[in-house]
Write an enzyme that holds these catalytic residues in place. Sequence first.
Site, PDB file in Angstrom:
ATOM      1  N   GLY A 131       8.948  27.122  -9.096  1.00 46.47           N
ATOM      2  CA  GLY A 131       9.947  27.759  -9.940  1.00 46.47           C
ATOM      3  C   GLY A 131      11.326  27.213  -9.676  1.00 46.47           C
TER       4      GLY A 131
ATOM      5  CG  MET B  18      13.615  23.218  -3.032  1.00 45.07           C
ATOM      6  SD  MET B  18      12.517  24.208  -1.976  1.00 45.07           S
ATOM      7  CE  MET B  18      13.401  24.110  -0.428  1.00 45.07           C
TER       8      MET B  18
ATOM      9  CD  GLU C 133      14.762  29.509  -5.292  1.00 40.26           C
ATOM     10  OE1 GLU C 133      14.890  28.962  -4.180  1.00 40.26           O
ATOM     11  OE2 GLU C 133      13.684  30.004  -5.674  1.00 40.26           O
TER      12      GLU C 133
END
Length: 884
Positions: free
Chosen positions: A269, A271, A306
């Site tokens: 999805g 990083m 993230e």
Amino acid sequence: MADLQHPPKTIYLKDYTAPDYRIEQLSLQFELSEQETTVTSTLTISADYDQSGGVRPLRLDGADLQLISITLNDQLLTEADYSLEDEALLINSPPANFTLEVITRINPSANTALEGLYTSSGNFCTQCEAEGFRKITYFPDRPDVLTVYTTRIVADKASYPVLLSNGNLLEQGELDDGRHFAVWHDPFPKPSYLFALVAGDLAAVEDSFTTQSGREVAIRFYVQHGNEAKCDHAVASLKRAMHWDEQMFGREYDLDIYMVVAVDDFNMGAMENKGLNVFNSCFVLAQPESATDLDFVRVEAVIGHEYFHNWSGNRVTCRDWFQLSLKEGFTVFRDQQFTADMTARAVKRIDDVRVLRGHQFQEDAGPMSHPVRPDSYVEINNFYTLTVYNKGAEVVRMIHTLLGDASFRKGSDLYFERHDGEAVTTEDFIAAMEDASGADLSQFKRWYSQSGTPEIVVERSYDAEQMHYTLNVKQSCPPTAGQSEKQPFHVPLKMALLDTDGEPLPLQLKGEAEAGGIERVLDLTESEQQFTFINIPPEPVPSLLRGFSAPVKLKLDLSDQELAFLMGNDGDDFNRWDAGQQLSVKVMLRLLQVLKSGLQPTLDDALSSAFGKTLTDHSLDPALVAEALTLPAEGYVAEFVEVVDPQAIHVVREYLRRSLAFAHREALIKRYDELTDDGPYSTDAAAMGRRRLRNLCMSYLVELGNDEVRNMALNQFQRDQSMTDVMAALTALVHSGSPEQHSALSAFYERWKEDPLVLDKWFAVQASSPIPGVLDQVRALTNHDDFHLTNPNRVRSLVGTFCMRNPVRFHEANGSGYRFLADWVIRLNSLNPQIAARMLSPLGQWRRYDEGRQEAMKSQLARILEEPSLSKDVFEIASKSLKG
């Protein structure tokens, strides 16, 4: 190559040893070229072990690299000074302190596995987690080797005007030959999996954020030209996440700039690379006309996830990959809390539990069952699982429940302060929570080491004369792969007791001097415990596992009347919803028996009545009404039968939907009309809730199969006001087999064929259709000009959707779905092993089906294992799945 005779090496947690060498700093230079990129790596190294026993070789990981040269302290090494092994370079007798320069060459354009440095839509990007950095240069590619990175990127300026890496920009300039360069420096030590590089012709969307200490942070989102207007929601989500993390966890951003890059070709999805997040474009780009409400929610959640990693994963990272949930489970908990605060808390909780029950519980019971902290792995990519992420988040949530808000915050503060800049373990996390709160979590740690889903069985009794209400609670956990016996877990069971009016009663346990509130958490720590409440006037209805306070299966024999009572009266929104789910499951299980006996099914009065009351109750949040009226998924119902018959479960569920639609036709139409919104599109929770309920009403009405409701769906499709409504209408037309589906699909394709993310929806809506013969359509779509085998999103949208989200057609008794999946796993194995392996999970559930399906699934697993060049990723899952 992997085979059953020579299986790949298994890595064990018990074998962990600290690295022999420290990397004090690392300088990287990239001379970018699509087919021949040259990487010069300069490492400053110090021995970190007792050398009295002799000098140990330095091991540097590397894969798919062309080694050009190695220089140690300015001396060119010969083959006598080093040795090359499988995925490793060994420097035989290095000094205690030295500088090593390694020059390698790689071919990013040939990197279809999308690990390391690769090209996507003419741009360079990287994915280094978990072990992709070794495909860039030789390096100790493990999370406990942290160092400071300085990265110099050189590339053709016309082709790649944007050059990005981690940290802050130190220098940039032009060279004489039409190339240019940029130098980035990250002052915070990090492991290699957090390295990132992006180069290309990208548009930048700029903003800024002022931290709580007054620092201004530049924000830049890099996207393909033409996608700039689709970034507004993602940028706003990031700023909300930055503010929220300051308020809720006291975490402030630490670099001068925060960058996000959206790419179309990405295995995951997103990083969390330090300061330079690389995202799958589906989790950045969102506009009302091309993205659904669910897309908007997911974008905000993943953006937050993230960003939150900047502390829970980056500043404090994991010592080894067995500790993966240390960063992922904790960060999923953080992003769930963030999304709950930004949207509707109850709806978010329901969505999260659906994932657990519908998918993670299956993982717990399947051949790939593993603890939140695994004991071993063959390929670490296979352990980016729902157990590590979602169950790991539930483990953190239970700690939060046990400690309370204030003590949990103290624990997280201590954890970040104590371990900033370190690579740590789950024990370190637990220790910080214990030290900050004074709690004893020694038994609780079993959640990290024991696999499987605990089962809680509750029996109740009431003594009217003494006004005592007793709960007898037993816990157990079924055997799982590698763990035949389990010790009792520490389970926080949040509960209340409701009187005849639905009001919660004061709770006072026998032996206590006074009542302790109307809701409390019972600590289940033994195989069997008894809890007796006193001063309970009439016999109450228990409300147990409120808010889904633990990831367990609760077995409590409630009558249909009691479940209906909880549906209408429980003050806990999750339990109110769950009572309806339990009642629906009970009804469907009874209908399965009716179907099996050949009798005529009838609509259950209690369920129908509860459905009608909920549908017409305007005092309730429409989003919660939509959740309450959504029947349990077929996969979840399958959890309650010994031998799964996917066709029978589908028939029963569809019968129930159709019967409810006929029984409440007028009320469904009225609610649908009431919820029509001609105003401007809004992504606030109230607006999304109204659309959610309205579209659910339409999905029920389409079950009636008449022209009136088909025209209703077609009119909504043609209004084209928002992608949420368009996709709901298109799904209703396609999944009902409406004659209008063909023209609708054609019109949708012509409208959106230039938008890859919307086209993914077009593929997925066809692959998920329960209409017989859909596999032939899916096969035809794999030959479509817009189906690209090298794009993970496209593969997931078509092949993945059919195999993982269409149980009735995937599990056709003739085994055609199983053959189809095996064909694609074999085909993807050499191109992108990660994607191939992740699609295998449906075949691993073979033990739950009838003998014919079992043999069909096992034969396809055996066929996969016969492939001569099987990746470690696919081998591990296929071999474990075949063993069952």
